[in-house]
Design an enzyme around this catalytic site. Structure first.
Site, PDB file in Angstrom:
ATOM      1  N   SER A   1       0.818  -1.220   0.000  1.00 48.40           N
ATOM      2  CA  SER A   1       0.000   0.000   0.000  1.00 48.40           C
ATOM      3  C   SER A   1       0.850   1.268   0.000  1.00 48.40           C
ATOM      4  O   SER A   1       0.476   2.275  -0.611  1.00 48.40           O
ATOM      5  CB  SER A   1      -0.956   0.010   1.197  1.00 48.40           C
ATOM      6  OG  SER A   1      -0.236   0.005   2.419  1.00 48.40           O
TER       7      SER A   1
ATOM      8  N   TYR B   1     -11.752  -8.047   3.398  1.00 49.18           N
ATOM      9  CA  TYR B   1     -10.357  -7.712   3.065  1.00 49.18           C
ATOM     10  C   TYR B   1      -9.464  -8.633   3.874  1.00 49.18           C
ATOM     11  O   TYR B   1      -9.077  -8.320   4.987  1.00 49.18           O
ATOM     12  CB  TYR B   1     -10.089  -6.245   3.413  1.00 49.18           C
ATOM     13  CG  TYR B   1      -8.799  -5.661   2.863  1.00 49.18           C
ATOM     14  CD1 TYR B   1      -8.818  -4.700   1.870  1.00 49.18           C
ATOM     15  CD2 TYR B   1      -7.556  -6.050   3.356  1.00 49.18           C
ATOM     16  CE1 TYR B   1      -7.646  -4.130   1.372  1.00 49.18           C
ATOM     17  CE2 TYR B   1      -6.379  -5.509   2.862  1.00 49.18           C
ATOM     18  CZ  TYR B   1      -6.429  -4.548   1.874  1.00 49.18           C
ATOM     19  OH  TYR B   1      -5.268  -4.009   1.391  1.00 49.18           O
TER      20      TYR B   1
ATOM     21  N   ASP C   1       1.305  -0.109   7.838  1.00 46.51           N
ATOM     22  CA  ASP C   1       2.693  -0.558   7.851  1.00 46.51           C
ATOM     23  C   ASP C   1       3.362  -0.266   6.510  1.00 46.51           C
ATOM     24  O   ASP C   1       2.693   0.069   5.532  1.00 46.51           O
ATOM     25  CB  ASP C   1       2.783  -2.053   8.199  1.00 46.51           C
ATOM     26  CG  ASP C   1       2.050  -2.937   7.195  1.00 46.51           C
ATOM     27  OD1 ASP C   1       1.545  -2.405   6.185  1.00 46.51           O
ATOM     28  OD2 ASP C   1       1.974  -4.148   7.417  1.00 46.51           O
TER      29      ASP C   1
ATOM     30  N   LYS D   1     -10.495  -0.048  -1.028  1.00 47.12           N
ATOM     31  CA  LYS D   1      -9.865  -0.607   0.175  1.00 47.12           C
ATOM     32  C   LYS D   1     -10.684  -0.293   1.425  1.00 47.12           C
ATOM     33  O   LYS D   1     -10.903  -1.164   2.267  1.00 47.12           O
ATOM     34  CB  LYS D   1      -8.443  -0.047   0.342  1.00 47.12           C
ATOM     35  CG  LYS D   1      -7.390  -0.730  -0.521  1.00 47.12           C
ATOM     36  CD  LYS D   1      -6.066   0.009  -0.474  1.00 47.12           C
ATOM     37  CE  LYS D   1      -5.479   0.098   0.917  1.00 47.12           C
ATOM     38  NZ  LYS D   1      -4.869  -1.175   1.367  1.00 47.12           N
TER      39      LYS D   1
ATOM     40  N   ASP E   1       5.675  -2.155   3.838  1.00 48.62           N
ATOM     41  CA  ASP E   1       6.302  -3.392   3.378  1.00 48.62           C
ATOM     42  C   ASP E   1       7.627  -3.028   2.716  1.00 48.62           C
ATOM     43  O   ASP E   1       7.644  -2.252   1.757  1.00 48.62           O
ATOM     44  CB  ASP E   1       5.392  -4.111   2.389  1.00 48.62           C
ATOM     45  CG  ASP E   1       4.089  -4.570   3.033  1.00 48.62           C
ATOM     46  OD1 ASP E   1       4.158  -5.192   4.106  1.00 48.62           O
ATOM     47  OD2 ASP E   1       3.011  -4.284   2.480  1.00 48.62           O
TER      48      ASP E   1
ATOM     49  N   ASP F   1       7.483  -4.081   7.933  1.00 50.55           N
ATOM     50  CA  ASP F   1       7.735  -5.505   7.710  1.00 50.55           C
ATOM     51  C   ASP F   1       8.889  -5.647   6.724  1.00 50.55           C
ATOM     52  O   ASP F   1       8.834  -5.112   5.611  1.00 50.55           O
ATOM     53  CB  ASP F   1       6.487  -6.198   7.145  1.00 50.55           C
ATOM     54  CG  ASP F   1       5.360  -6.277   8.160  1.00 50.55           C
ATOM     55  OD1 ASP F   1       5.610  -6.021   9.351  1.00 50.55           O
ATOM     56  OD2 ASP F   1       4.224  -6.610   7.767  1.00 50.55           O
TER      57      ASP F   1
END
Length: 564
Positions: free
Chosen positions: A108, A243, A119, A234, A121, A173
């Site tokens: 995202s 989701y 978060d 979303k 990624d 992450d």
């Protein structure tokens, strides 16, 4: 060109008609319409963006700056990590200086649709002399020592090995990919398929997230419109509780690819129009016809590429949405009969609401109404995973959740059960127990008011007598029972003993399962027995007025359990 328009050249791929790459259009078919949005569609796009701001889907400037600072620190940390390992491996100072190391964001954040608290990624790309063991030993330790880091948890045995962390309040992450290169330059691009040569499967999977995200952005005609429409979808999917890839719905990359496909079909439309077409087209989509953003390509590796004509498992995919980066994979292999039915129903509801928005008979806020999962069914399955430490609970509850989809699929075979509806998240709790009896009660979901109110300090001096905290995560599956046939009498029976017993065997077959430290319990409960924590404020009362259509039903389940 004919009359100023490109000449379309159609070919066949895996049985589907696809558009030749000789055209200027993005996608595997020509656009449905290249028209600009109407004045009304421009108006509803403005009101949509206003509603998205009201719904707090955009982060503040302060948080955006914090993210940039954190990513800068992370980039420097990855280079320092590569340098440290290089020197430890005996590389010269010159080779060490050239070894590099680079981070790539995906998900995202990279798509530009993240919100407050989302978060990041992050993929760490390292040269060939840096091993995965180095990542989970040296890098994880360096990360723990970094200023502002409050959480670090490595999961090296995961399907995609990951280190979860929180830096300056930002969840990050980390994945790692080791390329077959002696150095990683700052200008490295991951677009070249040849970079995948001589990599293990875990590295290919780690690279896939970043490569897919970048390819999606390359395949949409207008990135700004795509982002605005995706932000809307979303939010809608989250509010409607659909989701979740792990639970058989769609995850972030699948929703992004669906929106991207609509953008390809209407390349000049604004976000409001894209959202409207999204619901109409997705409700009517002829599954299992796949959603493709580009032709499926062959590549340099001897790896499996999605092909339902060749692989029976690929033919079984119910809602195939295919990733555009090589090697192409199905992002939606977890979808079940039940979750497909639920999503199709939600597409229809969404289409009805947006139709009314377009004609000024409804507001966008109605599209984002909260789900009614805990009001919808008379019976629910409650699955409780419990342990004695937060670290163990994270792994055990994750293992149980990853297998819930298998329970849903087995429930779909039960006579009289028309649908098994998994909720998209578990409910985490900590209870402070004085003895084994209270531990058993918590593990079975029978928590009384005394245990609920007890705090950590209340058992601090009683641990030698058996007092201890119990961490639990509770998952729910709604059970839709077929309507009673006219004229039928007596009590109906629903036998779910086989699906629940098989599920228990499956979770206990985990190679790290320990009967002494991990609890698992399954039971069915009526809606009236649902705990208060599943409801929002003042939400429970509205249930009382709901008409009940099922009067008598006996549910047979073995209520298998394993206690701590």
């Amino acid at each position: 060109m004919e009359n100023g328009q490109p000449r379309f050249v159609l070919s066949t791929l895996n049985g589907w008609k696809v558009l030749s790459t000789s055209t200027r259009y993005l996608g595997v078919t020509p656009p449905i319409s290249t028209s600009e949005s109407t004045p009304r569609e421009r108006e509803v796009t403005l009101t949509l963006m206003e509603e998205l701001r009201r719904q707090n889907t955009f982060e503040s400037e302060e948080e955006a700056k914090t993210r940039e600072i954190v990513l800068g620190r992370v980039a420097a940390l990855v280079k320092a990590f590569v340098r440290k390992v290089s020197l430890a491996n005996g590389l010269s100072e010159a080779a060490t200086a050239a070894a590099g190391g680079k981070i790539f964001t995906f998900g995202s954040y990279r798509l530009g649709v993240h919100g407050p608290g989302s978060d990041i990624d992050t993929l760490c790309v390292v040269p060939k002399h840096v091993s995965r063991e180095d990542f989970f030993e040296t890098f994880e330790k360096m990360l723990r020592d970094l200023d502002g880091v409050t959480e670090v948890s490595g999961v090296p045995e995961a399907y995609v090995p990951i280190v979860k962390s929180k830096i300056s309040g930002i969840p990050i992450d980390f994945l790692m990919a080791r390329l077959n290169l002696s150095s990683i330059p700052d200008d490295l691009s991951l677009q070249d398929d040849n970079l995948l040569r001589n990599l293990d499967d875990r590295c290919i999977r780690s690279l896939n997230g970043s490569r897919v995200t970048d390819e999606v952005l390359r395949l949409v005609p207008n990135v700004s419109v795509f982002r605005d429409a995706l932000r809307c979808i979303k939010l809608w999917a989250n509010r409607r509780a659909i989701y979740s890839n792990v639970n058989g719905f769609l995850g972030g990359v699948a929703w992004a690819m669906l929106v991207a496909r609509i953008c390809q079909l209407y390349p000049n439309a604004l976000a409001g129009a894209i959202v409207s077409r999204f619901f109409i087209i997705m409700h009517q989509w002829a599954w299992p016809q796949p959603v493709l953003l580009k032709q499926i390509e062959e590549g340099p590796l001897q790896v499996r590429v999605w092909n339902p004509k060749l692989y029976p498992a690929d033919r079984a995919h119910r809602m195939p949405i295919i990733t555009p980066a090589y090697p192409s994979m199905c992002a939606t292999h977890n979808v079940t009969q039940s979750t497909q039915m639920i999503m199709t129903e939600e597409f229809k509801k969404g289409a009805d609401i947006v139709d009314k928005v377009i004609i000024n008979k409804a507001n966008w806020s109605q599209l984002f109404a909260k789900h009614d999962f805990f009001h919808k069914y008379r019976y629910y399955l409650q699955i409780i995973a419990s342990t004695g430490t937060p670290e163990l609970q994270l792994k055990w509850s994750g293992t149980v959740e990853s297998r819930l989809r298998q329970l849903v699929m087995k429930l779909e075979f039960v006579e009289s059960l028309t649908l098994a509806h998994p909720f998209v998240k578990g409910f985490e709790q900590v209870h402070y127990c004085l003895n084994d009896d209270e531990v058993r009660m918590v593990a079975e979901g029978e928590v009384n008011e005394v245990i609920v109110k007890r705090k950590a300090e209340d058992i601090a001096d009683k641990e030698r007598y058996g007092a201890r905290p119990i961490y639990s995560t509770t998952f729910y599956i709604g059970l839709a029972i077929e309507a009673k046939q006219p004229g039928s009498t007596g009590v109906r029976r629903l036998d779910i003993s086989w699906p629940t017993a098989e599920f228990m065997k499956m979770v206990k077959a985990w190679d790290k399962y320990d009967n002494n430290t991990m609890g698992i319990y399954i039971r069915h409960i009526k809606s009236s027995a649902l705990p208060d924590y599943v409801f929002g404020l003042d939400e429970r009362q509205s249930r009382c007025s709901k008409k009940r259509t099922i009067k008598t039903l006996k549910v047979r389940a073995p209520f298998p359990c394993s206690h701590l």
